[in-house]
Design a protein around this motif. Structure first.
Motif, short mmCIF file in Angstrom:
data_model
loop_
_atom_site.label_atom_id
_atom_site.label_comp_id
_atom_site.label_asym_id
_atom_site.label_seq_id
_atom_site.Cartn_x
_atom_site.Cartn_y
_atom_site.Cartn_z
N GLY A 241 0.79 -1.23 0.00
CA GLY A 241 0.00 0.00 0.00
C GLY A 241 0.82 1.27 0.00
N ILE A 242 2.11 1.18 -0.31
CA ILE A 242 2.99 2.34 -0.13
C ILE A 242 2.57 3.53 -0.99
CG2 ILE A 242 4.70 1.62 -1.84
CD1 ILE A 242 5.41 3.26 1.58
N HIS A 243 2.10 3.30 -2.22
CA HIS A 243 1.68 4.41 -3.07
C HIS A 243 0.45 5.11 -2.48
CE1 HIS A 243 4.04 3.81 -6.94
NE2 HIS A 243 4.47 2.84 -6.14
N ASP A 244 -0.47 4.34 -1.93
CA ASP A 244 -1.65 4.93 -1.30
C ASP A 244 -1.25 5.73 -0.06
OD1 ASP A 244 -4.31 3.41 -2.53
OD2 ASP A 244 -2.49 2.20 -2.64
N TYR A 245 -0.35 5.18 0.74
CA TYR A 245 0.06 5.87 1.96
C TYR A 245 0.81 7.16 1.63
CZ TYR A 245 -0.87 1.16 3.75
OH TYR A 245 -1.44 -0.05 4.03
N LEU A 246 1.69 7.10 0.64
CA LEU A 246 2.43 8.30 0.25
C LEU A 246 1.49 9.38 -0.29
CD1 LEU A 246 5.61 6.71 -1.37
CD2 LEU A 246 5.51 8.03 0.75
N LYS A 247 0.50 8.97 -1.06
CA LYS A 247 -0.47 9.94 -1.57
C LYS A 247 -1.21 10.59 -0.40
CE LYS A 247 -2.54 11.87 -5.10
NZ LYS A 247 -1.80 12.71 -6.08
N ASP A 270 13.70 -5.45 1.72
CA ASP A 270 12.84 -4.31 1.44
C ASP A 270 13.33 -3.50 0.25
OD1 ASP A 270 11.13 -4.99 3.45
OD2 ASP A 270 11.80 -3.45 4.85
N HIS A 271 14.62 -3.60 -0.06
CA HIS A 271 15.15 -2.88 -1.23
C HIS A 271 14.45 -3.39 -2.49
CE1 HIS A 271 17.96 -1.29 -4.21
NE2 HIS A 271 18.50 -0.55 -3.27
N LEU A 272 14.34 -4.69 -2.62
CA LEU A 272 13.65 -5.26 -3.78
C LEU A 272 12.17 -4.89 -3.78
CD1 LEU A 272 15.14 -8.86 -4.20
CD2 LEU A 272 15.29 -6.95 -5.81
N SER A 273 11.56 -4.87 -2.59
CA SER A 273 10.16 -4.49 -2.51
C SER A 273 9.95 -3.07 -2.99
CB SER A 273 9.66 -4.64 -1.06
OG SER A 273 9.75 -5.98 -0.62
N LEU A 274 10.85 -2.18 -2.62
CA LEU A 274 10.74 -0.79 -3.06
C LEU A 274 11.03 -0.65 -4.56
CD1 LEU A 274 12.40 0.82 0.06
CD2 LEU A 274 10.08 1.32 -0.74
N GLU A 275 11.99 -1.44 -5.05
CA GLU A 275 12.23 -1.44 -6.50
C GLU A 275 10.95 -1.83 -7.25
OE1 GLU A 275 15.78 -3.37 -8.11
OE2 GLU A 275 16.58 -3.44 -6.06
N ARG A 276 10.26 -2.83 -6.72
CA ARG A 276 9.02 -3.29 -7.36
C ARG A 276 7.97 -2.18 -7.37
NH1 ARG A 276 6.82 -8.03 -8.93
NH2 ARG A 276 4.56 -8.31 -8.75
N GLN A 277 8.05 -1.29 -6.40
CA GLN A 277 7.10 -0.19 -6.32
C GLN A 277 7.58 1.04 -7.09
OE1 GLN A 277 4.16 -0.56 -5.13
NE2 GLN A 277 4.49 -2.59 -4.25
N GLY A 278 8.68 0.92 -7.84
CA GLY A 278 9.12 1.99 -8.72
C GLY A 278 10.25 2.85 -8.22
N PHE A 279 10.80 2.56 -7.04
CA PHE A 279 11.93 3.32 -6.52
C PHE A 279 13.21 2.92 -7.25
CE2 PHE A 279 8.87 3.95 -3.20
CZ PHE A 279 9.21 5.14 -2.59
N THR A 280 14.05 3.90 -7.60
CA THR A 280 15.30 3.64 -8.30
C THR A 280 16.44 4.40 -7.63
OG1 THR A 280 14.86 5.46 -9.84
CG2 THR A 280 14.18 3.24 -10.52
N PRO A 281 17.69 3.89 -7.72
CA PRO A 281 18.84 4.57 -7.09
C PRO A 281 19.14 5.90 -7.77
CG PRO A 281 19.34 2.27 -7.57
CD PRO A 281 18.06 2.58 -8.28
N GLU A 282 19.57 6.86 -6.96
CA GLU A 282 20.00 8.15 -7.47
C GLU A 282 20.96 8.79 -6.46
OE1 GLU A 282 16.70 10.89 -7.88
OE2 GLU A 282 17.10 11.64 -5.86
N LEU A 283 21.56 9.90 -6.84
CA LEU A 283 22.40 10.66 -5.92
C LEU A 283 21.51 11.41 -4.93
CD1 LEU A 283 24.97 12.11 -8.48
CD2 LEU A 283 25.29 10.17 -6.94
N PRO A 284 22.02 11.76 -3.75
CA PRO A 284 23.41 11.63 -3.33
C PRO A 284 23.74 10.24 -2.79
CG PRO A 284 22.16 12.68 -1.61
CD PRO A 284 21.21 12.49 -2.75
N GLN A 285 25.04 9.96 -2.78
CA GLN A 285 25.57 8.78 -2.12
C GLN A 285 26.30 9.22 -0.85
OE1 GLN A 285 27.93 7.10 -5.37
NE2 GLN A 285 26.38 5.54 -5.67
N THR A 286 26.29 8.36 0.14
CA THR A 286 26.79 8.74 1.46
C THR A 286 27.77 7.69 1.99
OG1 THR A 286 24.67 9.83 1.92
CG2 THR A 286 26.12 9.39 3.80
#
Length: 316
Positions: A241-247, A270-286
């Motif tokens: 339900g992450i998209h609904d919760y974020l909305k 959870d990284h894979l779960s978020l990828e499945r929901q459309g999240f992708t890596p980007e900067l910044p890196q820490t």
């Protein structure tokens, strides 16, 4: 010059030095919250004085961590400051080593760790015996890519964390990792509810699909007049339900958002779960690095074992 421990009243000169070094003001109430009111301990600070002039400062914030089901005392490396007129004299290294020795010998601290920036990373690794753990990337989702499913859910804004929240978070951390900060209800209330001048919003969502705890903070985007929504802490059964919760959160905050960001360890399921929901890596890196005591379990040194979130950094 002389190294001394913090004494009551030194905070006025510490805040003056902060203003000189960083060209910004640190409110006294924020300093007291971090260094006096931390439930894990207070005033782990070393100061360098030239007579009555404060010229150097190094402080850590104690943190209790769970490593392979056992609790260990660790410390998060925080503010390093050297007066501009005293640069290049080794003050940073001298203060750091003095504080590390005391933490390890007197307080049985098993690791000092943190997020060195580009200016401090070299010194931590080359001079202070820190070891790199990982370069943590950021996951992001453009707000225009939110696709709510229209699921039915209940929501509650958390004004006070209870033991039931701690139990749920601890369960989710233990399921995905061997190493994580101990998010007791006392810690959660100190970190998110009682922090002065903060704009955290803490939500609990429940649906037939999952239960989620989401803590957010918003920042102005660096590239537009819009906002970035940082999920500085997020624990969910399956992210269905992450998209609904974020909305819901975006509507509740009533701001024009550009994207949503979060940290997740690449080895965390959870990284894979978020990828499945459309999240992708980007900067910044820490950078994530640590000075690790030899008696700390070896799993601490392998970042694949960690559960990490933005809230584990003092920047967020």
């Amino acid at each position: 010059m002389e190294i001394r421990d913090y004494n009551l009243g030194d905070e006025s000169k510490i805040l003056d030095l902060f203003r000189i070094v960083y060209n910004q003001k640190l409110p006294l109430e924020n300093w007291l919250w971090r260094f006096r009111d931390n439930p894990a301990g207070k005033h782990f600070i070393k100061l360098m004085w030239d007579d009555d002039k404060l010229v150097g400062h190094y402080a850590v914030s104690p943190l209790k961590m769970i490593v392979e089901t056992r609790e260990f005392f660790t410390a998060l490396s925080l503010t390093t400051m050297t007066h501009p007129e005293y640069q290049g004299r080794g003050i940073f290294s001298e203060l750091s080593l003095a504080l590390y020795h005391e933490l390890e010998q007197k307080y049985n601290c098993k690791a000092i760790w943190g997020f060195p920036n580009n200016n401090s990373h070299y010194a931590f690794v080359k001079k202070l015996d820190w070891k790199n753990l990982v370069i943590q990337h950021t996951l992001a989702l453009n707000v225009f890519d939110l696709k709510p499913r229209g699921i039915e859910f209940s929501s509650e804004e958390i004004k006070n964390f209870k033991d039931s929240h701690h139990d749920y978070i601890s369960q989710k951390q233990a399921e995905s990792s061997k190493v994580y900060v101990s998010y007791t209800s006392e810690y959660l209330n100190w970190r998110f509810i009682n922090k002065p001048n903060s704009d955290y919003k803490c939500y609990e969502f429940k649906s037939e699909y999952d239960r989620s705890l989401i803590i957010v903070k918003l920042y102005r985007s660096l590239r537009s007049v819009r906002y970035v929504l940082n999920m500085i802490c997020c624990f969910s059964d399956n992210y269905a339900g992450i998209h609904d919760y974020l909305k819901f959160i975006i509507n509740d905050l009533d701001k024009d958002f550009e994207k949503v960001t979060i940290w997740k360890n690449l080895s965390d399921p959870d990284h894979l779960s978020l990828e499945r929901q459309g999240f992708t890596p980007e900067l910044p890196q820490t950078y994530v690095a640590s000075r690790i005591h030899e008696s700390m379990p070896v799993s601490f040194s392998d970042f694949r074992n960690w559960n990490i979130s933005m809230s584990d950094s003092d920047v967020f």
